[in-house]
Design an enzyme around this catalytic site. Sequence first.
Site, PDB file in Angstrom:
ATOM      1  N   CYS A 139       0.808  -1.216   0.000  1.00  0.00           N
ATOM      2  CA  CYS A 139       0.000   0.000   0.000  1.00  0.00           C
ATOM      3  C   CYS A 139       0.840   1.263   0.000  1.00  0.00           C
ATOM      4  O   CYS A 139       1.654   1.477   0.897  1.00  0.00           O
ATOM      5  CB  CYS A 139      -0.965   0.023   1.173  1.00  0.00           C
ATOM      6  SG  CYS A 139      -2.264  -1.219   1.110  1.00  0.00           S
ATOM      7  N   LYS A 186      12.839 -18.601   1.015  1.00  0.00           N
ATOM      8  CA  LYS A 186      13.069 -18.008  -0.302  1.00  0.00           C
ATOM      9  C   LYS A 186      12.448 -18.863  -1.403  1.00  0.00           C
ATOM     10  O   LYS A 186      11.846 -18.350  -2.338  1.00  0.00           O
ATOM     11  CB  LYS A 186      14.576 -17.841  -0.556  1.00  0.00           C
ATOM     12  CG  LYS A 186      15.209 -16.718   0.206  1.00  0.00           C
ATOM     13  CD  LYS A 186      14.715 -15.375  -0.284  1.00  0.00           C
ATOM     14  CE  LYS A 186      14.902 -14.288   0.765  1.00  0.00           C
ATOM     15  NZ  LYS A 186      13.924 -14.320   1.853  1.00  0.00           N
ATOM     16  N   ARG A 198       6.904  -2.221  -3.296  1.00  0.00           N
ATOM     17  CA  ARG A 198       6.274  -2.692  -2.066  1.00  0.00           C
ATOM     18  C   ARG A 198       5.285  -3.832  -2.332  1.00  0.00           C
ATOM     19  O   ARG A 198       4.913  -4.553  -1.413  1.00  0.00           O
ATOM     20  CB  ARG A 198       5.520  -1.540  -1.379  1.00  0.00           C
ATOM     21  CG  ARG A 198       6.424  -0.516  -0.713  1.00  0.00           C
ATOM     22  CD  ARG A 198       5.625   0.673  -0.239  1.00  0.00           C
ATOM     23  NE  ARG A 198       6.436   1.560   0.574  1.00  0.00           N
ATOM     24  CZ  ARG A 198       6.345   1.677   1.888  1.00  0.00           C
ATOM     25  NH1 ARG A 198       5.484   0.944   2.549  1.00  0.00           N
ATOM     26  NH2 ARG A 198       7.113   2.513   2.553  1.00  0.00           N
ATOM     27  N   ASN A 201      -3.961   3.562   4.003  1.00  0.00           N
ATOM     28  CA  ASN A 201      -3.120   2.408   4.334  1.00  0.00           C
ATOM     29  C   ASN A 201      -3.480   1.962   5.746  1.00  0.00           C
ATOM     30  O   ASN A 201      -3.715   2.790   6.623  1.00  0.00           O
ATOM     31  CB  ASN A 201      -1.636   2.768   4.312  1.00  0.00           C
ATOM     32  CG  ASN A 201      -1.111   3.045   2.923  1.00  0.00           C
ATOM     33  OD1 ASN A 201      -1.804   2.829   1.938  1.00  0.00           O
ATOM     34  ND2 ASN A 201       0.109   3.525   2.847  1.00  0.00           N
ATOM     35  N   GLY A 202      -3.437   0.659   5.987  1.00  0.00           N
ATOM     36  CA  GLY A 202      -3.700   0.155   7.329  1.00  0.00           C
ATOM     37  C   GLY A 202      -4.981  -0.659   7.395  1.00  0.00           C
ATOM     38  O   GLY A 202      -5.562  -1.025   6.365  1.00  0.00           O
ATOM     39  N   LYS A 217       6.253  -5.987  -0.035  1.00  0.00           N
ATOM     40  CA  LYS A 217       7.600  -5.728   0.458  1.00  0.00           C
ATOM     41  C   LYS A 217       7.598  -5.222   1.889  1.00  0.00           C
ATOM     42  O   LYS A 217       8.291  -5.731   2.747  1.00  0.00           O
ATOM     43  CB  LYS A 217       8.286  -4.702  -0.449  1.00  0.00           C
ATOM     44  CG  LYS A 217       9.736  -4.407  -0.049  1.00  0.00           C
ATOM     45  CD  LYS A 217      10.610  -5.626  -0.218  1.00  0.00           C
ATOM     46  CE  LYS A 217      12.028  -5.382   0.211  1.00  0.00           C
ATOM     47  NZ  LYS A 217      12.828  -6.614   0.189  1.00  0.00           N
ATOM     48  N   GLU A 225       8.673 -18.407  -1.293  1.00  0.00           N
ATOM     49  CA  GLU A 225       8.214 -17.073  -1.664  1.00  0.00           C
ATOM     50  C   GLU A 225       8.144 -16.863  -3.166  1.00  0.00           C
ATOM     51  O   GLU A 225       7.165 -16.280  -3.669  1.00  0.00           O
ATOM     52  CB  GLU A 225       9.153 -16.011  -1.074  1.00  0.00           C
ATOM     53  CG  GLU A 225       8.984 -15.758   0.407  1.00  0.00           C
ATOM     54  CD  GLU A 225       9.957 -14.700   0.903  1.00  0.00           C
ATOM     55  OE1 GLU A 225       9.503 -13.751   1.559  1.00  0.00           O
ATOM     56  OE2 GLU A 225      11.166 -14.821   0.628  1.00  0.00           O
ATOM     57  N   TRP A 267      -2.690  -3.201  -1.602  1.00  0.00           N
ATOM     58  CA  TRP A 267      -2.473  -4.632  -1.379  1.00  0.00           C
ATOM     59  C   TRP A 267      -3.692  -5.121  -0.613  1.00  0.00           C
ATOM     60  O   TRP A 267      -3.978  -4.664   0.489  1.00  0.00           O
ATOM     61  CB  TRP A 267      -1.194  -4.856  -0.586  1.00  0.00           C
ATOM     62  CG  TRP A 267      -0.801  -6.292  -0.424  1.00  0.00           C
ATOM     63  CD1 TRP A 267      -0.182  -7.093  -1.321  1.00  0.00           C
ATOM     64  CD2 TRP A 267      -0.967  -7.093   0.756  1.00  0.00           C
ATOM     65  NE1 TRP A 267       0.045  -8.340  -0.797  1.00  0.00           N
ATOM     66  CE2 TRP A 267      -0.435  -8.371   0.487  1.00  0.00           C
ATOM     67  CE3 TRP A 267      -1.527  -6.857   2.016  1.00  0.00           C
ATOM     68  CZ2 TRP A 267      -0.435  -9.404   1.409  1.00  0.00           C
ATOM     69  CZ3 TRP A 267      -1.541  -7.890   2.949  1.00  0.00           C
ATOM     70  CH2 TRP A 267      -0.992  -9.139   2.633  1.00  0.00           C
ATOM     71  N   GLU A 293      15.806 -19.900   6.208  1.00  0.00           N
ATOM     72  CA  GLU A 293      15.784 -18.795   5.251  1.00  0.00           C
ATOM     73  C   GLU A 293      15.798 -19.326   3.817  1.00  0.00           C
ATOM     74  O   GLU A 293      15.092 -18.800   2.940  1.00  0.00           O
ATOM     75  CB  GLU A 293      16.975 -17.870   5.501  1.00  0.00           C
ATOM     76  CG  GLU A 293      17.185 -16.779   4.459  1.00  0.00           C
ATOM     77  CD  GLU A 293      16.061 -15.773   4.366  1.00  0.00           C
ATOM     78  OE1 GLU A 293      16.075 -14.965   3.425  1.00  0.00           O
ATOM     79  OE2 GLU A 293      15.137 -15.806   5.211  1.00  0.00           O
ATOM     80  N   HIS A 327      12.849 -37.730  13.907  1.00  0.00           N
ATOM     81  CA  HIS A 327      11.716 -37.474  14.783  1.00  0.00           C
ATOM     82  C   HIS A 327      10.471 -37.068  14.002  1.00  0.00           C
ATOM     83  O   HIS A 327       9.559 -36.465  14.576  1.00  0.00           O
ATOM     84  CB  HIS A 327      12.075 -36.388  15.806  1.00  0.00           C
ATOM     85  CG  HIS A 327      13.170 -36.798  16.735  1.00  0.00           C
ATOM     86  ND1 HIS A 327      13.014 -37.754  17.713  1.00  0.00           N
ATOM     87  CD2 HIS A 327      14.468 -36.401  16.817  1.00  0.00           C
ATOM     88  CE1 HIS A 327      14.146 -37.920  18.363  1.00  0.00           C
ATOM     89  NE2 HIS A 327      15.049 -37.118  17.831  1.00  0.00           N
TER      90      HIS A 327
END
Length: 630
Positions: free
Chosen positions: A2, A507, A27, A115-116, A625, A510, A74, A503, A526
């Site tokens: 946003c 990636k 973003r 935004n929000g 983003k 994503e 968004w 990480e 396990h």
Amino acid sequence: MCGIVGAVSTKNIVPILIEGLKRLEYRGYDSCGVAVHQGGELRRARSTARVAELDARVAEDKIDSGTGIAHTRWATHGAPAEHNAHPHFSPGPQNKQGTDQSGVTAVGRIALVHNGIIENHDELRNELKTRGYVFDSQTDTEVIAHLVDHLYEGDLLAAVQQATLRLRGAYAIAVFCRDEPHRVIGAREGSPLVLGVGVGERKGDFFLASDAMALAGVTDQIAYLEEGDVVDLQLGKVWITARSHGGVMFKTVEREVRTVHVHTGAAELGPYRHYMQKEIFEQPRAIADTLDAVEAITPELFGDGAYRVFKDVDSVLILACGTSYYSGSVAKYWLESIAKIPTSVEIASEYRYRDSVPNPRTLVVTITQSGETADTLAALKHARSLGMKHTLTICNVATSAMVRECELAYITRAGAEIGVASTKAFSTQLVGLFLLTLALAQVRGHLSEQQELAHLKALRHLPVAVQAVLALEPQVIAWSEIFARKENALFLGRGLHYPIALEGALKLKEISYIHAEAYPAGELKHGPLALVTAEMPVVTVAPNDALLEKLKSNLQEVRARGGELFVFADADTHIESGEGLLVIRMPEHYGVLSPILHVVPLQLLAYHTACARGTDVDKPRNLAKSVTVE
């Protein structure tokens, strides 16, 4: 996530609004729009395509004005559809929004972008419906537009001020009214908003944006609005009000206007296919820049008064989300083994919703690329409310809300990161966290002069070492062709490399949309071992450390079940390629800084797998983003 741009000028500001949206595209968004005051009416254009398509539509419909607002959305409330896109209009009660002959919406009195998230939107929606307001979207934003219209009695500032008293949640808004040309009102609570002051030929113009980057090339004179501020932009004058007297009255306040240089060169793609690839290859320079001013280990690297703070603390609490959480998880190993200080790492979005045991002598460390991550900011405020006053942030944006909120800071110098999937921000966060580890170790008496010199030497060699890892790209590309045909993957690591495995899995998820999980290698037996087949590639981070022999045993468990192993191994680990076992050798072993090297080929693997699958690498579906909502 946003973006807001707004302006008041005697000149046409639509090109500035559109260019501002383009600067905020990194973003992530799924719709966009612009609204202006033109010919005594409100006009707008909205699109569920890219800003470039919106720009073409604006030109076709001949939209131009000196007063306007623009937005990239968004989706949170309501699907990514044009009727849910901002700006939203309020035509008043019992009116339907109409269109002029060109198809551009023109009926309305209030235009607003937001935004929000408004938490009490259902309650307000029901109230406004009883007052005759008709809703054309599923958004919480349209509620604000109707609420401002309901409260409007000829003074837009007063209407917005009163509206903010009714809102619960996080918001940054920009709003203008058909009946008051050359006036835009902005307000913020829990979501960033900046005021831009025009200079030169733009003197007398004023701008609003959710990020100073949106105003790059327009003005470098920026004031950062604070929580509860409402700002009134008119031609040649601007003033800011803030709540007082228990939060129900407003008083005029001053906010410092500072020169903010926003570098936009990083937005140029150059010879790379995607921004993510560019940013992966920028890591040697980003690390070197982050270390540029470090000549010795000293608490003052983190700000004035850091020595006093570091002497007073007896534990560390790290708060972060996503990739930043994994960098904090690596730092826990460093802080406890080198600085000998108890450390806990919390997912910021969970921390403030559980009962915890506060310790006033804890150093609260937040990690965030943007410095505007809503969950992390909220977690920081919660920690402070529990009496933990010592705060420090590792952040990539010196002018962000997080830096302003924290007592101490270390600013990484990764530069603008456009790709949604973080790469160079992560590696520079690790550098900043390692420096924090050394500074705390020094203050606590656990860092000798010889150790300091050895660590500094290793840090300064990091850019060269990362460059050598990047040279492995052709071998990683070969692996990516195999991964592109898979739908699941398992990542393994041990010790401080377990967060690196996490990480790497993140990636891959994503940007390639392959389901991936990461586990400590010792946890295979396990449960996760049940998943291992020839169709489940197993990626393993294998440095030559104290856990190597244990890790080799874990690899044998995978091979015995017919699993296919893809191992990133240090040169001296004596792990050889064979049937069901593919090995890429890292150029050198790097001791405690090894995670910074080992994450790089995992980034490359995710990137080239996504390319092979044809996904939108820089703008993966459903992601943004800068996550500025909870």
